[in-house]
Write an enzyme that holds these catalytic residues in place. Structure first.
Site, PDB file in Angstrom:
ATOM      1  N   GLY A   1       0.868  -1.168   0.000  1.00  7.05           N
ATOM      2  CA  GLY A   1       0.000   0.000   0.000  1.00  7.05           C
ATOM      3  C   GLY A   1       0.901   1.213   0.000  1.00  7.05           C
ATOM      4  O   GLY A   1       2.019   1.163   0.535  1.00  7.05           O
ATOM      5  N   ASP A   2       0.459   2.312  -0.594  1.00 10.24           N
ATOM      6  CA  ASP A   2       1.380   3.424  -0.831  1.00 10.24           C
ATOM      7  C   ASP A   2       2.069   3.931   0.432  1.00 10.24           C
ATOM      8  O   ASP A   2       3.300   4.031   0.493  1.00 10.24           O
ATOM      9  CB  ASP A   2       0.679   4.554  -1.590  1.00 10.24           C
ATOM     10  CG  ASP A   2      -0.461   5.201  -0.814  1.00 10.24           C
ATOM     11  OD1 ASP A   2      -1.018   4.550   0.105  1.00 10.24           O
ATOM     12  OD2 ASP A   2      -0.814   6.348  -1.132  1.00 10.24           O
ATOM     13  N   THR A   3       1.306   4.238   1.467  1.00  9.27           N
ATOM     14  CA  THR A   3       1.926   4.779   2.675  1.00  9.27           C
ATOM     15  C   THR A   3       2.678   3.704   3.451  1.00  9.27           C
ATOM     16  O   THR A   3       3.688   3.994   4.100  1.00  9.27           O
ATOM     17  CB  THR A   3       0.876   5.438   3.587  1.00  9.27           C
ATOM     18  OG1 THR A   3      -0.170   4.483   3.860  1.00  9.27           O
ATOM     19  CG2 THR A   3       0.276   6.671   2.936  1.00  9.27           C
ATOM     20  N   LEU A   4       2.196   2.459   3.379  1.00  4.92           N
ATOM     21  CA  LEU A   4       2.907   1.360   4.031  1.00  4.92           C
ATOM     22  C   LEU A   4       4.258   1.147   3.367  1.00  4.92           C
ATOM     23  O   LEU A   4       5.270   0.946   4.049  1.00  4.92           O
ATOM     24  CB  LEU A   4       2.065   0.083   3.987  1.00  4.92           C
ATOM     25  CG  LEU A   4       2.565  -1.170   4.727  1.00  4.92           C
ATOM     26  CD1 LEU A   4       3.623  -1.937   3.964  1.00  4.92           C
ATOM     27  CD2 LEU A   4       3.072  -0.827   6.132  1.00  4.92           C
TER      28      LEU A   4
ATOM     29  N   LYS B   1       7.778  15.026  -8.759  1.00  3.35           N
ATOM     30  CA  LYS B   1       8.529  13.874  -9.272  1.00  3.35           C
ATOM     31  C   LYS B   1       8.281  13.717 -10.768  1.00  3.35           C
ATOM     32  O   LYS B   1       7.136  13.753 -11.219  1.00  3.35           O
ATOM     33  CB  LYS B   1       8.116  12.619  -8.502  1.00  3.35           C
ATOM     34  CG  LYS B   1       8.550  12.625  -7.043  1.00  3.35           C
ATOM     35  CD  LYS B   1       7.928  11.502  -6.240  1.00  3.35           C
ATOM     36  CE  LYS B   1       6.488  11.805  -5.878  1.00  3.35           C
ATOM     37  NZ  LYS B   1       5.899  10.777  -4.991  1.00  3.35           N
TER      38      LYS B   1
ATOM     39  N   TYR C   1      -3.100  10.291  -6.865  1.00  8.05           N
ATOM     40  CA  TYR C   1      -4.462  10.323  -7.403  1.00  8.05           C
ATOM     41  C   TYR C   1      -4.779   9.040  -8.156  1.00  8.05           C
ATOM     42  O   TYR C   1      -4.095   8.676  -9.111  1.00  8.05           O
ATOM     43  CB  TYR C   1      -4.614  11.536  -8.332  1.00  8.05           C
ATOM     44  CG  TYR C   1      -5.936  11.585  -9.059  1.00  8.05           C
ATOM     45  CD1 TYR C   1      -7.139  11.484  -8.371  1.00  8.05           C
ATOM     46  CD2 TYR C   1      -5.980  11.749 -10.452  1.00  8.05           C
ATOM     47  CE1 TYR C   1      -8.358  11.534  -9.042  1.00  8.05           C
ATOM     48  CE2 TYR C   1      -7.186  11.808 -11.122  1.00  8.05           C
ATOM     49  CZ  TYR C   1      -8.373  11.698 -10.413  1.00  8.05           C
ATOM     50  OH  TYR C   1      -9.572  11.741 -11.080  1.00  8.05           O
ATOM     51  N   ARG C   2      -5.822   8.350  -7.703  1.00 10.25           N
ATOM     52  CA  ARG C   2      -6.314   7.137  -8.348  1.00 10.25           C
ATOM     53  C   ARG C   2      -7.785   7.353  -8.692  1.00 10.25           C
ATOM     54  O   ARG C   2      -8.646   7.307  -7.810  1.00 10.25           O
ATOM     55  CB  ARG C   2      -6.149   5.921  -7.431  1.00 10.25           C
ATOM     56  CG  ARG C   2      -4.705   5.648  -7.010  1.00 10.25           C
ATOM     57  CD  ARG C   2      -3.838   5.231  -8.185  1.00 10.25           C
ATOM     58  NE  ARG C   2      -2.455   4.951  -7.795  1.00 10.25           N
ATOM     59  CZ  ARG C   2      -1.473   5.834  -7.860  1.00 10.25           C
ATOM     60  NH1 ARG C   2      -1.703   7.069  -8.293  1.00 10.25           N
ATOM     61  NH2 ARG C   2      -0.251   5.498  -7.507  1.00 10.25           N
TER      62      ARG C   2
ATOM     63  N   ASP D   1       6.570   5.881  -3.920  1.00  7.45           N
ATOM     64  CA  ASP D   1       6.560   5.626  -2.477  1.00  7.45           C
ATOM     65  C   ASP D   1       7.990   5.537  -1.948  1.00  7.45           C
ATOM     66  O   ASP D   1       8.307   6.033  -0.862  1.00  7.45           O
ATOM     67  CB  ASP D   1       5.829   4.321  -2.166  1.00  7.45           C
ATOM     68  CG  ASP D   1       4.430   4.269  -2.762  1.00  7.45           C
ATOM     69  OD1 ASP D   1       3.822   5.340  -2.935  1.00  7.45           O
ATOM     70  OD2 ASP D   1       3.959   3.156  -3.046  1.00  7.45           O
TER      71      ASP D   1
ATOM     72  N   ARG E   1     -11.529  -3.385  -2.022  1.00  7.01           N
ATOM     73  CA  ARG E   1     -11.247  -2.716  -0.745  1.00  7.01           C
ATOM     74  C   ARG E   1     -12.447  -1.937  -0.220  1.00  7.01           C
ATOM     75  O   ARG E   1     -12.308  -1.127   0.700  1.00  7.01           O
ATOM     76  CB  ARG E   1     -10.061  -1.762  -0.928  1.00  7.01           C
ATOM     77  CG  ARG E   1     -10.434  -0.534  -1.743  1.00  7.01           C
ATOM     78  CD  ARG E   1      -9.329   0.271  -2.314  1.00  7.01           C
ATOM     79  NE  ARG E   1      -8.194   0.578  -1.495  1.00  7.01           N
ATOM     80  CZ  ARG E   1      -7.119   1.210  -1.969  1.00  7.01           C
ATOM     81  NH1 ARG E   1      -7.075   1.584  -3.240  1.00  7.01           N
ATOM     82  NH2 ARG E   1      -6.101   1.484  -1.195  1.00  7.01           N
TER      83      ARG E   1
END
Length: 321
Positions: A36-39, A236, A175-176, A269, A110
């Site tokens: 997961g992105d933040t994980l 980025k 953004y997704r 990430d 999810r």
């Protein structure tokens, strides 16, 4: 580089969702992992600064998958005291399909994951109180997108409380489109998130998709972030590196040459993790971008969101942290 004898490493917490990950071709051999992105950012940050103990803030169930995730995070050196338990709920699930050129397609399940219930958890207010002693809290547009609207308001109010307490807020839009009812809805909510942010670590392609633009000059993207009150902006740019902008100054940190791109999953990430690791050591913004580029270049040469610890240690040695 500040001396470790005189410089105290920062306390960083990351808010978001971790899911079960299936990687490979449909109905072929698929390795069950998690990500997961933040994980991903939290885990790389923990490897880069082993004595930091970055705290991960999320909600999981009381099932074996959730227990395994917690155990793995603890073994990686992450602080899991703010991982809340929601009875009867499970982690979300996503599958990654890799194209021959190294790009990835994502499929998600999810809609009723435990993480969606984070902000309404009875212990969440206590978590926010604890986070007021931290130096920085990082989250993404995905952290916001998965929540019901009422809970989005709760999260933003919590961020406002943290900001008033002197905590820095760092944001990546990530953004997704599939997570939002419309692009206008996403613009509104992510815009509110940017207004809370001290640091924005965004991807040019994401910002263009969010605004329905194409090939926007990075400087224009940075200017838009500054207009919403963000002090430190990084855009980025993939292989081209990253543009940074702060206090009326700007510059470009060139990307690292990569001979073969295997998998771009979690490149952004990883960049964010190395950037925050360097930031926590007091490096200037250009140097932070340099290390972000270096780790991202290493990650895209391997399959999956999380590469072997040995390769992460290679980067750690280069950073001398």
């Amino acid at each position: 580089m500040p001396s470790s004898l005189t410089f105290k490493k920062k306390k960083i917490a990351l808010i978001g969702e971790c899911m079960i990950e299936l990687s490979g071709q449909p109905f072929a051999q698929q390795a069950p992992l998690f990500g997961g992105d933040t994980l991903n950012t939290a885990l790389y940050l923990s490897r880069l600064v082993p004595d930091m103990l970055p705290a991960y803030v999320t909600a999981l169930g009381n099932d074996n998958y959730s227990r395994h995730m917690r155990q793995c995070w603890q073994q990686e050196g992450m602080d899991t005291q703010f991982v809340l338990t929601v009875d009867g709920k499970l982690p979300g699930l996503y599958a990654i399909e890799n194209t021959p050129c190294g790009d990835s397609r994502f499929h998600y399940w999810r809609h009723d994951s435990a993480a969606r219930y984070l902000c309404r958890h009875e212990q969440f207010s206590a978590v926010v109180e604890h986070l007021q002693s931290f130096d920085l809290v990082y989250l993404s547009g995905i952290s916001l997108a998965i929540l019901p609207d009422k809970d989005k308001h709760l999260l933003l109010r919590s961020l406002a409380t943290l900001k008033e307490a002197g905590v820095h807020i760092a944001v990546d839009s990530n953004y997704r489109p599939a997570l939002w009812p419309s692009s206008s809805d996403a613009c509104e909510w992510i815009g509110k998130l940017y207004q809370m942010a001290d640091i924005a670590l965004v991807t040019a392609d994401d910002e263009d998709r969010l605004l329905g633009m194409r090939n926007s000059p990075p400087a224009i993207i940075a200017k838009r972030m500054h207009s919403m009150g963000v002090k430190q902006v990084v855009v980025k740019l993939g292989a081209e590196g990253a543009l940074w902008s702060q206090c009326g100054l700007s510059g470009t940190a060139k990307g690292n040459k990569v001979d073969q791109v295997i998998d771009t999953t979690a490149a952004g990430d990883a960049f964010n993790a190395a950037y925050l690791a360097a930031w926590s050591m007091g490096m200037d913004i250009d140097e932070c971008c340099h290390w972000g580029n270096k780790l991202a270049a290493r990650v895209i040469q391997h399959k999956g969101a999380i590469i072997s610890q040995n390769f992460t240690r290679y980067i750690t040695d280069l950073m001398n942290i």
